[in-house]
Scaffold this active site. Structure first.
Site, short mmCIF file in Angstrom:
data_model
loop_
_atom_site.label_atom_id
_atom_site.label_comp_id
_atom_site.label_asym_id
_atom_site.label_seq_id
_atom_site.Cartn_x
_atom_site.Cartn_y
_atom_site.Cartn_z
N LYS A 36 29.42 21.94 -3.01
CA LYS A 36 29.18 22.84 -1.88
C LYS A 36 27.81 22.61 -1.25
O LYS A 36 27.67 22.75 -0.04
CB LYS A 36 29.36 24.30 -2.30
CG LYS A 36 30.83 24.64 -2.53
CD LYS A 36 31.05 26.10 -2.85
CE LYS A 36 32.54 26.40 -3.01
NZ LYS A 36 32.79 27.71 -3.60
N LYS B 277 45.27 21.06 -3.22
CA LYS B 277 45.94 22.34 -3.46
C LYS B 277 45.80 23.29 -2.27
O LYS B 277 44.85 23.17 -1.49
CB LYS B 277 45.40 22.99 -4.73
CG LYS B 277 44.09 23.70 -4.56
CD LYS B 277 43.81 24.55 -5.78
CE LYS B 277 42.65 25.49 -5.51
NZ LYS B 277 43.01 26.59 -4.59
N LYS C 6 42.32 29.09 -0.07
CA LYS C 6 41.87 30.11 0.88
C LYS C 6 40.86 29.55 1.83
O LYS C 6 40.86 29.83 3.01
CB LYS C 6 41.18 31.26 0.12
CG LYS C 6 42.11 32.27 -0.47
CD LYS C 6 41.32 33.50 -0.87
CE LYS C 6 40.98 33.53 -2.32
NZ LYS C 6 39.74 33.13 -2.82
P1 ATP Z 1 38.82 29.11 -2.60
O1 ATP Z 1 39.26 28.03 -1.66
O2 ATP Z 1 37.90 30.12 -1.98
O3 ATP Z 1 38.33 28.59 -3.93
P2 ATP Z 1 41.40 29.60 -3.77
O4 ATP Z 1 42.59 29.55 -2.88
O5 ATP Z 1 41.14 28.39 -4.64
O6 ATP Z 1 40.15 29.97 -2.87
P3 ATP Z 1 40.51 31.40 -5.81
O7 ATP Z 1 39.94 32.72 -5.37
O8 ATP Z 1 39.57 30.29 -6.17
O9 ATP Z 1 41.52 30.89 -4.67
O10 ATP Z 1 41.49 31.62 -7.01
C1 ATP Z 1 42.19 32.83 -7.25
C2 ATP Z 1 43.27 32.54 -8.27
O11 ATP Z 1 44.35 31.83 -7.66
C3 ATP Z 1 42.82 31.67 -9.44
O12 ATP Z 1 43.38 32.20 -10.63
C4 ATP Z 1 43.38 30.30 -9.13
O13 ATP Z 1 43.64 29.52 -10.31
C5 ATP Z 1 44.67 30.64 -8.38
N1 ATP Z 1 45.03 29.62 -7.41
C6 ATP Z 1 44.29 29.26 -6.34
N2 ATP Z 1 44.91 28.32 -5.62
C7 ATP Z 1 46.09 28.05 -6.26
C8 ATP Z 1 47.18 27.15 -6.00
N3 ATP Z 1 47.19 26.38 -4.92
N4 ATP Z 1 48.23 27.14 -6.85
C9 ATP Z 1 48.22 27.95 -7.95
N5 ATP Z 1 47.22 28.81 -8.25
C10 ATP Z 1 46.16 28.88 -7.42
MG MG Z 2 39.29 28.18 -5.87
#
Ligand code: ATP
Ligand code: MG
Length: 326
Positions: A111, A192, A195
């Site tokens: 980051k 993946k 968010k």
């Molecule tokens: P960011 O991009 O801000 O990291 P994120 O989409 O990765 O957001 P997190 O807040 O990091 O989401 O993760 C929240 C939960 O969702 C965690 O338990 C993570 O393992 C799960 N998670 C996130 N993305 C995925 C995905 N694509 N498939 C399955 N589980 C996911």
């Molecule tokens: Mg994440």
């Protein structure tokens, strides 16, 4: 009975990956295990943020998690900034964490490489995360690979604190979410669904209208072939669609592959399944969003319960460190 903890940072819109990877496992977990669920709004301040946006999303996450089935009678449900013990323990843990240790975090390196103005909190948030985890005597933290290193840090900090100052913290470990399915980005299926980094074409957001969900699925990147086979290496886009359909229907992706002859048929089925899976969550979301007084009461009660538990832990840590009489 293991204690589990899951946090959601309001850094973007919750998506189908969060739903299958984190929200559904909570619903299963809260029935049998001591489960802590929280919206980690403080973590959203580590990068440039919009004040109104953080507040709006925090509330949206609270309502969505409740709509999806998080039950405040069965789990400890809280908003991180409402429980000041998180930041209080954060500082105490900073005093047992090395600068080099924090700097080594891969997420920090990645980051900071992308930004000019780096906040100190970006360096220290894994220590806040350690506080989130250690405050509640967490045994298991279900996380994806990107967060494993942070749970390792929490583990190291707990072990070191206990060794130096006496047994204080439960030593946590990272576990795979029970549903190992990782939902990939629909527009670039080698990464993946996320968010903060997925584009509108790449993510299926939990609050997207059915037409939007359908359009996004129908436009998902597949490949030049035509056969529907489950092969994550050679055909990641098709494999991802099968994974999503499997997660929605509880069937095996390889078996599902045999049911479809064309990508368009598969996509229609995936769109139908996603819309059907999210419909009850979206319906409940609208009902709950109409009851702000109820939501307020849930959040207040959650913070009060959390403060009792977390306050005790902070007292023990402070006396171990010599700040309070033993
Ligand atoms: P960011 O991009 O801000 O990291 P994120 O989409 O990765 O957001 P997190 O807040 O990091 O989401 O993760 C929240 C939960 O969702 C965690 O338990 C993570 O393992 C799960 N998670 C996130 N993305 C995925 C995905 N694509 N498939 C399955 N589980 C996911
Ligand atoms: Mg994440």
């Amino acid at each position: 009975m293991p204690r589990r903890l899951t946090g959601f940072t309001p850094s973007g819109e919750l998506h189908l990956g969060n739903y299958f990877g984190a929200i559904q496992p909570i619903i299963t977990s809260q029935a049998t295990a001591d489960t802590v669920v929280f919206v980690s709004d403080l973590h959203a301040l580590t990068l440039e943020h919009d004040r109104a946006e953080v507040r709006r999303r925090t509330l949206e996450f609270v309502v969505l998690l409740l709509a999806a089935g998080a039950d405040p009678d069965k789990c400890l449900f809280l908003v991180q900034s409402h429980v000041p013990e998180h930041t209080e323990l954060h500082y105490l843990l900073e005093c047992v964490t090395g600068y080099g240790e924090a700097q080594r975090m891969i997420q920090f390196k990645e980051k900071t490489a992308r930004q000019q103005q780096v906040r100190v909190s970006l360096l220290t948030y894994p220590i806040l995360m350690a506080a989130d985890i250690l405050l509640y005597d967490t045994d298991e933290v279900p996380v994806g690979v990107d967060q494993r290193q942070h749970v390792e840090l929490a583990r190291d900090v707990a072990l070191r604190f206990n060794a130096r100052y006496g047994p204080t913290f439960t030593v946590p470990r990272a576990v795979n979410p029970p549903m190992a399915a990782r939902i990939m980005d629909l527009a670039s299926p080698t990464g993946k669904m996320s968010k903060s980094t997925s584009s509108a074409a790449g993510a299926l957001r939990l609050l997207d209208e059915p037409e939007v969900l359908r359009r996004t699925v129908m436009r998902a990147v597949t490949d030049a072939g035509t056969d529907v086979v489950y092969d994550a290496e050679r055909s990641p886009g098709v494999a991802n669609l099968l994974t999503i359909l499997a997660a929605c229907t509880g069937q095996e992706p390889t078996r599902l592959a045999q049911e479809f002859h064309r990508y368009s048929e598969l996509k229609q089925a995936v769109a139908d399944a996603v819309i059907a899976t999210l419909a009850p969550v979206q319906r409940r979301y609208l009902e709950l969003a109409d009851e702000p007084a109820y939501i307020q009461s849930v959040v207040r009660a959650g913070a009060a319960r959390a403060r009792e538990r977390a306050g005790e832990k902070v007292r023990v840590a402070k006396s171990a460190l010599g700040l309070l009489p033993a």
